[in-house]
Write a protein that holds these residues in place. Structure first.
Motif, mmCIF file in Angstrom:
data_model
loop_
_atom_site.group_PDB
_atom_site.id
_atom_site.type_symbol
_atom_site.label_atom_id
_atom_site.label_comp_id
_atom_site.label_asym_id
_atom_site.label_seq_id
_atom_site.Cartn_x
_atom_site.Cartn_y
_atom_site.Cartn_z
ATOM 1 N N GLN A 4 -5.068 4.386 -9.380
ATOM 2 C CA GLN A 4 -5.762 3.172 -8.915
ATOM 3 C C GLN A 4 -4.767 2.038 -8.710
ATOM 4 O O GLN A 4 -4.890 0.955 -9.294
ATOM 5 C CB GLN A 4 -6.854 2.778 -9.906
ATOM 6 C CG GLN A 4 -7.893 3.870 -10.033
ATOM 7 C CD GLN A 4 -9.041 3.479 -10.947
ATOM 8 O OE1 GLN A 4 -8.910 2.628 -11.802
ATOM 9 N NE2 GLN A 4 -10.164 4.128 -10.751
ATOM 10 N N GLY A 35 0.786 -1.231 0.000
ATOM 11 C CA GLY A 35 0.000 0.000 0.000
ATOM 12 C C GLY A 35 0.819 1.282 0.000
ATOM 13 O O GLY A 35 0.269 2.368 -0.098
ATOM 14 N N ALA A 36 2.136 1.157 0.072
ATOM 15 C CA ALA A 36 2.963 2.371 0.121
ATOM 16 C C ALA A 36 3.779 2.520 -1.163
ATOM 17 O O ALA A 36 4.046 1.545 -1.869
ATOM 18 C CB ALA A 36 3.896 2.290 1.323
ATOM 19 N N ARG A 91 -1.875 7.393 -5.511
ATOM 20 C CA ARG A 91 -2.499 6.073 -5.319
ATOM 21 C C ARG A 91 -3.906 6.043 -5.897
ATOM 22 O O ARG A 91 -4.299 5.113 -6.580
ATOM 23 C CB ARG A 91 -2.544 5.715 -3.830
ATOM 24 C CG ARG A 91 -1.209 5.168 -3.304
ATOM 25 C CD ARG A 91 -1.367 4.518 -1.943
ATOM 26 N NE ARG A 91 -1.681 5.495 -0.913
ATOM 27 C CZ ARG A 91 -0.758 6.042 -0.111
ATOM 28 N NH1 ARG A 91 0.513 5.692 -0.212
ATOM 29 N NH2 ARG A 91 -1.110 6.925 0.792
ATOM 30 N N GLN A 92 -4.636 7.135 -5.643
ATOM 31 C CA GLN A 92 -6.032 7.163 -6.107
ATOM 32 C C GLN A 92 -6.135 7.315 -7.616
ATOM 33 O O GLN A 92 -6.854 6.581 -8.284
ATOM 34 C CB GLN A 92 -6.773 8.300 -5.423
ATOM 35 C CG GLN A 92 -7.115 7.932 -3.987
ATOM 36 C CD GLN A 92 -8.076 8.908 -3.369
ATOM 37 O OE1 GLN A 92 -8.586 9.794 -4.056
ATOM 38 N NE2 GLN A 92 -8.322 8.751 -2.086
ATOM 39 N N THR A 118 4.798 14.568 -0.582
ATOM 40 C CA THR A 118 4.064 14.666 0.675
ATOM 41 C C THR A 118 3.093 13.490 0.759
ATOM 42 O O THR A 118 2.798 12.834 -0.253
ATOM 43 C CB THR A 118 3.246 15.968 0.742
ATOM 44 O OG1 THR A 118 2.238 15.897 -0.280
ATOM 45 C CG2 THR A 118 4.117 17.190 0.532
ATOM 46 N N GLU A 119 2.547 13.269 1.943
ATOM 47 C CA GLU A 119 1.586 12.183 2.111
ATOM 48 C C GLU A 119 0.363 12.422 1.229
ATOM 49 O O GLU A 119 -0.153 11.497 0.592
ATOM 50 C CB GLU A 119 1.198 12.063 3.597
ATOM 51 C CG GLU A 119 0.421 10.807 3.942
ATOM 52 C CD GLU A 119 0.912 9.534 3.233
ATOM 53 O OE1 GLU A 119 0.078 8.887 2.569
ATOM 54 O OE2 GLU A 119 2.123 9.185 3.292
ATOM 55 N N ALA A 120 -0.063 13.697 1.126
ATOM 56 C CA ALA A 120 -1.236 14.016 0.299
ATOM 57 C C ALA A 120 -0.950 13.726 -1.172
ATOM 58 O O ALA A 120 -1.809 13.204 -1.899
ATOM 59 C CB ALA A 120 -1.617 15.487 0.481
ATOM 60 N N GLU A 121 0.253 14.042 -1.603
ATOM 61 C CA GLU A 121 0.617 13.762 -3.003
ATOM 62 C C GLU A 121 0.639 12.248 -3.257
ATOM 63 O O GLU A 121 0.157 11.774 -4.278
ATOM 64 C CB GLU A 121 1.974 14.395 -3.322
ATOM 65 C CG GLU A 121 1.887 15.926 -3.440
ATOM 66 C CD GLU A 121 3.266 16.613 -3.460
ATOM 67 O OE1 GLU A 121 3.302 17.796 -3.826
ATOM 68 O OE2 GLU A 121 4.273 15.967 -3.100
ATOM 69 N N MET A 122 1.194 11.519 -2.288
ATOM 70 C CA MET A 122 1.234 10.060 -2.441
ATOM 71 C C MET A 122 -0.183 9.489 -2.509
ATOM 72 O O MET A 122 -0.473 8.626 -3.339
ATOM 73 C CB MET A 122 1.960 9.427 -1.251
ATOM 74 C CG MET A 122 3.400 9.884 -1.155
ATOM 75 S SD MET A 122 4.502 8.485 -1.166
ATOM 76 C CE MET A 122 5.699 9.016 0.023
ATOM 77 N N GLU A 123 -1.043 9.991 -1.661
ATOM 78 C CA GLU A 123 -2.415 9.498 -1.648
ATOM 79 C C GLU A 123 -3.086 9.825 -2.989
ATOM 80 O O GLU A 123 -3.803 8.996 -3.567
ATOM 81 C CB GLU A 123 -3.189 10.122 -0.465
ATOM 82 C CG GLU A 123 -4.639 9.653 -0.318
ATOM 83 C CD GLU A 123 -4.797 8.128 -0.293
ATOM 84 O OE1 GLU A 123 -3.834 7.396 0.057
ATOM 85 O OE2 GLU A 123 -5.895 7.653 -0.663
ATOM 86 N N GLY A 124 -2.819 11.036 -3.472
ATOM 87 C CA GLY A 124 -3.368 11.443 -4.774
ATOM 88 C C GLY A 124 -2.902 10.498 -5.876
ATOM 89 O O GLY A 124 -3.686 10.072 -6.736
#
Ligand code: ASP
Length: 586
Positions: free
Chosen positions: A385, A362-363, A381-382, A373-379
């Motif tokens: 997909q 997941g990382a 990932r989403q 940043t964590e937000a960029e990583m999450e972006g």
């Protein structure tokens, strides 16, 4: 005829019949008193047996034949003994017991075996093309090509089309590629040009009131032979009056669906064919001829990473570029070397570099992860997909470079992961192409399709303000990542055609000089019209499961534009040149 039936047609029902066959000796086996000879004609093979006890002379003559001799044999069809039936051969249940053989023509030993499908060098194949064409694969391909053109003719005839031949000696006009020109003997210093396509004359046939025209047309373009091109190629060329884009597409969709399914026995991935806009195709796949057999669409990360601490990303975004990514499923385990190879591929297509991230538990991991940043990583990932095990490939550059580089990586990944199923045809329409594209070398607009393509009605006004934004009434047919056809609704109004020529940087006098015939014709009641051309060579190659169009052209040229069989191009006599008023420079 010298034969009463064909070799490949003989079956169990023919047992007891007396037949005369003629063809080529495919192979033979001498078992002393018995000689087995496989006789081949276009229809296939049949085994012929010569028994010295049945007819001594025929047996003796059979012993003297060699592969590729042309012979006539006469005999009686019999059932093969149980156990000797050959299930791999259509005529495998029978054999001909022969009592007469006439050698119609002997053959030298051929430079390569006709009776094997093994690899033969291209040079040899093309030099002895008539022998290469004798082989089963080429016989099958050329006959398939005939079935394709026959299907096309019948389909269009049913739809009320008229087949009309147009001149091969045409006029040189700047249409895109370089013309082949033919000197005029009767008019010194003047030249004809071979058609790059029958584009203008087919439009004039619409002015002439034929309403529906087609032609299996040979086209000539004097281009460097990149990839799988030929100097002369064949297209199904057609034109229709009183139609819009959908009408042309519908007609062609019926034709290609029938061709692929009925003649090719292929499966289309999706029907009716999906329709994508050019912008959409470029955005999602980085190509105006996307391979739609698989997904792996691009994710756009530009807004997400524009302010990234990773300089390559923020600088690309600041310069008006894009940051886009594509997933390589299951490739997180790629070695340094494998990733470097992908980066090389991106560079070959103009990118300055390639950023990668591995998805594990997941990382996101990789050299650039520390800048995100964590937000960029999450972006990421989403939008991508992601799934565990993915390798994420990211290119940040000018939009055209991103499209080109990431588009090619997408294909590499698709290929490596076996996502390009050979037995599936993913055909689609790409529409809403830009009318014009900027030629950076010549610093001028040029037509993306050709100068006779109409802009969308609402876009004509853009020619004065923002020419690059005008979209065309053009459509391309793509299949498994290849363009197999293209066409458009045309301009039929003299003023708009003049406006188009002006947008291309042509003065009224130049337009008159080059295209006066068309501008004038449009003043005599030219109907609204449009058409398309399909690449016949490519379509046949797809149906024949051949990678190269050379395998479906009877007499193709080499990559260096030479006909090795005829040894052409070749010098001509001084007399011929004098007649043509030509002197050559050393
Ligand atoms: N003449 C075009 C070509 O050869 C096709 C068309 O617009 O009909 O590409």
């Amino acid at each position: 005829m010298l034969k009463t039936t064909h070799c490949g047609k003989l079956r169990r029902e023919d047992v007891g019949t007396r037949v005369v066959l003629a063809g080529w000796v495919h192979r033979w086996r001498d078992h002393g008193g018995l000689i087995f000879l496989d006789l081949r004609d276009r229809s296939g093979l049949v085994q012929v047996v010569f028994n010295a006890d049945v007819n001594e002379e025929a047996h003796r003559r059979a012993a003297e034949t060699r592969n590729e001799y042309v012979v006539q044999v006469e005999g009686v069809v019999g059932l093969r003994p149980e156990g000797l039936i050959n299930p791999n051969l259509e005529t495998g249940e029978v054999e001909v017991s022969a009592d007469r053989l006439v050698v119609l023509n002997p053959s030298k030993t051929t430079p390569f075996a006709i009776n094997e499908e093994g690899e033969v060098g291209d040079t040899l194949r093309l030099k002895y093309r008539y022998l290469d064409l004798r082989r089963q694969r080429m016989q099958r391909n050329i006959v398939l090509r005939h079935r394709v053109t026959t299907y096309m003719r019948n389909y269009l005839d049913r739809q009320d089309f008229v087949e009309i031949e147009t001149p091969i000696l045409l006029k040189s006009t700047p249409e895109g590629a370089r013309d082949f020109i033919v000197p005029s003997r009767l008019q010194p210093g003047k030249f004809y040009a071979l058609p790059q396509s029958p584009q203008q004359v087919k439009q004039l046939l619409m002015v002439a009131g034929f309403e529906r025209y087609f032609q299996i047309a040979r086209c000539f373009r004097d281009e460097d032979l990149r990839a799988d091109r030929q100097l002369e190629f064949t297209q199904l060329d057609l034109e229709m009056s009183f139609v819009d884009s959908q009408d042309v597409r519908k007609l062609i969709e019926g034709l290609v669906t029938g061709l692929f399914e009925e003649i090719g026995g292929k499966r289309l991935q999706q029907k009716p064919l999906p329709v994508l806009s050019y912008a959409d195709a470029m955005d999602r796949y980085g190509s105006d001829k996307p391979d739609l057999r698989f997904g792996l669409e691009f994710a756009n990360l530009t807004d997400l990473l524009a302010g990234s601490g990773f300089g390559v990303f923020s600088q690309a975004a600041a310069a008006g570029g894009q940051i886009k990514a594509v997933r390589a499923p299951g490739c997180a385990g790629y070695s340094r070397k494998q990733i470097d190879d992908l980066a090389e591929e991106a560079k070959r297509h103009g990118a300055k570099g390639l950023a990668t991230l591995k998805v594990e538990e997941g990382a996101l991991h990789g050299p650039i992860a520390k800048f995100l940043t964590e937000a960029e990583m999450e972006g990421i990932r989403q939008r991508c997909q992601v799934e565990n095990g993915d390798l994420i490939l990211i290119v940040a550059d000018a939009p055209a470079v991103v499209a080109e580089a990431l588009g090619s990586l997408r294909l590499v990944i698709g290929q490596r992961l076996g996502l390009m199923a050979p037995d599936v045809l993913a055909c689609a329409w790409v529409i809403d192409f830009p009318l014009l594209e900027w030629n950076t070398d010549e610093k001028r607009w040029q037509a993306m399709h050709h100068p006779f393509t109409s802009a969308r009605d609402q876009d004509w006004r853009l020619l004065d303000t923002d020419p690059g934004a005008a979209l065309a009434k053009a459509y391309d047919l793509v299949c498994n990542g290849m363009e197999i056809g293209g066409g458009s609704i045309r301009i039929h109004d003299q003023e708009l055609q003049g406006k188009m020529f002006a947008a291309l940087g042509m003065s009224p006098a130049e337009a008159q000089d080059q295209f006066g015939h068309l501008l004038e014709a449009f003043q005599y009641g030219a109907p609204p019209h449009g058409g398309i051309a399909l690449g016949l060579d490519r379509i046949t190659a797809i149906l024949a499961d051949e990678a190269s169009i050379r395998e479906v052209i009877a007499f193709p040229k080499t990559a260096s534009a030479t006909d090795l069989m005829l040894n052409s191009p070749s010098p001509v006599s001084a007399r011929q040149l004098t007649d043509l008023h030509i002197t050559t420079a050393e």
